[in-house]
Design a protein around this motif. Structure first.
Motif, short mmCIF file in Angstrom:
data_model
loop_
_atom_site.label_atom_id
_atom_site.label_comp_id
_atom_site.label_asym_id
_atom_site.label_seq_id
_atom_site.Cartn_x
_atom_site.Cartn_y
_atom_site.Cartn_z
N ARG A 1 0.77 -1.18 0.14
CA ARG A 1 0.13 -0.18 0.14
C ARG A 1 0.81 1.25 -0.13
O ARG A 1 0.42 2.46 -0.09
N VAL A 2 2.22 1.10 0.09
CA VAL A 2 3.00 2.22 0.17
C VAL A 2 3.76 2.43 -1.45
O VAL A 2 4.21 1.66 -2.02
N PRO A 3 3.46 3.69 -1.86
CA PRO A 3 4.14 4.01 -3.44
C PRO A 3 5.49 4.08 -3.09
O PRO A 3 6.13 4.72 -2.19
N LEU A 4 6.22 3.69 -3.92
CA LEU A 4 7.74 3.63 -4.01
C LEU A 4 8.19 4.60 -5.15
O LEU A 4 7.77 4.47 -6.35
N LEU A 5 8.76 5.61 -4.94
CA LEU A 5 9.28 6.62 -5.97
C LEU A 5 10.88 6.37 -6.01
O LEU A 5 11.38 6.67 -5.16
N LEU A 6 11.06 5.83 -7.07
CA LEU A 6 12.47 5.26 -7.29
C LEU A 6 13.17 6.25 -8.17
O LEU A 6 13.20 6.39 -9.35
N ALA A 7 14.33 6.70 -7.42
CA ALA A 7 15.43 7.93 -8.06
C ALA A 7 16.56 7.02 -8.72
O ALA A 7 17.31 6.15 -8.17
N VAL A 8 16.82 7.38 -9.89
CA VAL A 8 18.07 6.79 -10.81
C VAL A 8 18.69 8.00 -11.53
O VAL A 8 18.24 9.11 -11.68
N ALA A 9 19.79 7.44 -12.27
CA ALA A 9 20.50 8.46 -13.04
C ALA A 9 19.81 9.15 -13.88
O ALA A 9 18.67 8.43 -14.71
N GLU A 10 20.11 10.33 -14.51
CA GLU A 10 19.16 11.07 -15.63
C GLU A 10 19.57 10.26 -16.68
O GLU A 10 20.66 9.82 -16.98
N LYS A 11 18.79 10.69 -17.76
CA LYS A 11 18.99 9.99 -19.20
C LYS A 11 20.13 10.53 -19.89
O LYS A 11 20.76 9.89 -20.79
N GLU A 12 20.42 11.81 -19.50
CA GLU A 12 21.88 12.54 -19.92
C GLU A 12 23.14 11.72 -19.62
O GLU A 12 24.24 12.19 -20.21
N ARG A 13 23.06 10.82 -18.70
CA ARG A 13 24.12 10.23 -18.03
C ARG A 13 24.91 9.72 -18.97
O ARG A 13 24.40 8.84 -19.40
N PRO A 14 26.38 9.93 -19.15
CA PRO A 14 27.20 9.07 -20.11
C PRO A 14 26.99 7.77 -19.62
O PRO A 14 27.50 7.28 -18.65
N GLY A 15 27.07 6.68 -20.46
CA GLY A 15 27.09 5.19 -20.24
C GLY A 15 26.21 4.79 -19.24
O GLY A 15 26.01 3.65 -18.52
N ARG A 16 24.76 5.25 -19.31
CA ARG A 16 23.74 4.97 -18.44
C ARG A 16 23.41 3.56 -18.57
O ARG A 16 23.05 3.14 -19.70
N LEU A 17 23.13 2.82 -17.57
CA LEU A 17 22.79 1.41 -17.60
C LEU A 17 21.62 1.20 -18.30
O LEU A 17 20.49 2.08 -18.19
N ASP A 18 21.25 0.33 -19.19
CA ASP A 18 19.94 0.03 -19.59
C ASP A 18 19.15 -0.75 -18.65
O ASP A 18 19.54 -1.22 -17.50
N GLY A 19 17.86 -0.39 -18.63
CA GLY A 19 16.76 -1.22 -17.84
C GLY A 19 16.61 -0.31 -16.55
O GLY A 19 15.59 -0.62 -15.81
N LEU A 20 17.05 0.96 -16.56
CA LEU A 20 16.82 1.67 -15.26
C LEU A 20 15.45 2.16 -15.17
O LEU A 20 14.74 2.41 -14.10
N ASP A 21 14.51 2.46 -16.33
CA ASP A 21 13.39 2.81 -16.54
C ASP A 21 12.14 2.02 -16.38
O ASP A 21 11.00 2.09 -16.32
N ASP A 22 12.51 0.58 -16.61
CA ASP A 22 11.47 -0.44 -16.48
C ASP A 22 11.97 -1.74 -15.74
O ASP A 22 11.21 -1.91 -14.73
N ARG A 23 13.20 -2.22 -15.84
CA ARG A 23 13.54 -3.47 -15.32
C ARG A 23 13.76 -3.47 -13.99
O ARG A 23 13.61 -4.21 -13.12
N LEU A 24 14.54 -2.47 -13.39
CA LEU A 24 14.91 -2.09 -12.01
C LEU A 24 13.96 -2.38 -11.22
O LEU A 24 14.12 -3.01 -9.92
N PHE A 25 13.00 -1.55 -11.33
CA PHE A 25 11.93 -1.52 -10.33
C PHE A 25 11.37 -2.79 -9.97
O PHE A 25 11.14 -3.43 -8.82
N LEU A 26 11.01 -3.67 -11.17
CA LEU A 26 10.52 -5.06 -11.06
C LEU A 26 11.48 -6.03 -10.35
O LEU A 26 11.33 -6.49 -9.46
N GLU A 27 12.73 -5.61 -10.72
CA GLU A 27 13.83 -6.59 -10.07
C GLU A 27 13.76 -6.23 -8.51
O GLU A 27 14.25 -7.21 -7.61
N ILE A 28 13.92 -5.05 -7.98
CA ILE A 28 13.75 -4.49 -6.54
C ILE A 28 12.48 -5.28 -6.04
O ILE A 28 12.72 -5.91 -4.91
#
Length: 341
Positions: free
Chosen positions: A87-114
């Motif tokens: 019942r608690v919303p999770l607001l997950l902060a990650v690297a900005e899209k402009e970050r050089p070498g930004r990891l794939d999956g931060l916007d979709d897969r990471l949340f599910l993996e957590i």
């Protein structure tokens, strides 16, 4: 009508100098630092030094981000029955899209993996906040709205980030932004995770967020325009207006600055443009001197340190200005007040 304040109820923190909030904050208070050699080599043939988080296994990439995030989330929610986590919303902060070498999956897969790592689900209002160092203030604004609307009594803000990947380090190294024996105007890369459990103020011993402000700086770090700190000054003024106070009413500042002269100059210019009454002291705290440049985690770490300093009575006072800047030009500020004891 000003938005009602929200309170930070509990914090979780994983850094290179401590794997819990008490341990990390004690090390940061003592100005302990723990940089170690990485497997990466700079242009001068030297090992790149970094603030690396030592976990039980040598995880890397998105797996390590997930493990660190799960640790701080579990710490923040340990007093809440597990069946109520969904019942608690999770607001997950990650690297900005402009970050050089930004990891794939931060916007979709990471949340599910957590969620899988914690064997739970979070509320449907959960979302990703991908704005790097300013993410914590954006998440606080979202949390304030969720709580004010009456749909949720608690919101969890979590951040996890790492700059320790060659696609990222190689760009910063070529741009002379890393701290090396040949370059003193740079930052030492780091990694970590942090979490804040926020809700309505209920009593003493809480850090209250009273004001929030945002702006854009056109003279960003890679711009040729002269820096006047227009963006940061505007963000601070908005936060002060939202809180109904002036800068001289506050006692110290805490920020994400990690060593580059550009951001120290920006903070000094913003102070000169916003402060209207002379103060004998107005300290600028920057936990990155102990934990390095931790990206999206930097803001959560700063607020965890501010809360610890207030509760343990080593802060200069109870009024705090927190301000953050990312390389893309986004600026954010927030005003806090600690309600003792």
């Amino acid at each position: 009508m000003p938005a009602p304040p929200i309170a930070i109820k509990r914090t979780g923190l994983v850094t290179s100098v401590g794997l819990s909030t008490p341990a990390a904050c004690a090390a940061i208070r003592a100005k302990v630092s723990n940089p170690t050699e990485t497997r990466f080599i700079d242009a001068g043939g030297e090992r790149i030094m970094a603030h690396q988080v030592a976990l039980e296994a040598p995880w890397r990439g998105r797996t390590k981000l997930c493990k660190m995030a799960a640790m701080v989330i579990a710490d923040c929610l340990k007093d809440i029955p597990r069946e109520e986590w969904e019942r608690v919303p999770l607001l997950l902060a990650v690297a900005e899209k402009e970050r050089p070498g930004r990891l794939d999956g931060l916007d979709d897969r990471l949340f599910l993996e957590i969620q899988e790592e914690l064997r739970t689900r979070f509320a449907s209002e959960s979302c990703i906040v991908a704005h790097g160092r300013v993410s914590v203030v954006i998440a606080l604004a979202l949390a304030r709205k969720l709580i004010a609307d009456g749909n949720h009594s608690l919101v969890l803000i979590a951040a996890t980030d790492s700059l320790l990947a060659w696609p990222t380090l190689s760009v910063y190294e070529r741009e002379d932004r890393l701290l090396t024996p040949r370059n003193s105007n740079g930052f030492m890369p780091g990694e970590g995770a942090g979490a804040l459990l926020v809700g309505r103020p209920t009593g003493d011993g809480e850090l209250h967020c009273n004001g929030i402000g945002f702006a854009i700086e056109n003279a960003s770090i890679d711009s040729d325009e002269p820096l006047r700190a227009d963006g940061l000054s505007a963000a601070i003024k908005c936060a002060l207006a939202d809180a109904g106070c002036e800068l001289h009413d506050l006692d110290y500042r805490i920020t994400d600055i990690s060593g580059e002269q550009y951001y120290f100059k920006e903070a000094a210019l913003a102070l000169s443009r916003v402060l209207r009454k002379r103060k004998e002291e107005f300290d600028l705290w920057h936990p990155a001197e102990s934990i390095g440049e931790t990206g999206a985690t930097a803001g959560v770490a700063a607020l965890a340190v501010a809360g610890d300093a207030a509760r343990k009575f080593y802060a200069p006072g109870t009024g705090i200005l927190a301000h953050f800047s990312n390389d893309a030009g986004r600026r954010a500020a927030a005003v806090f007040n600690f309600r003792g004891p």
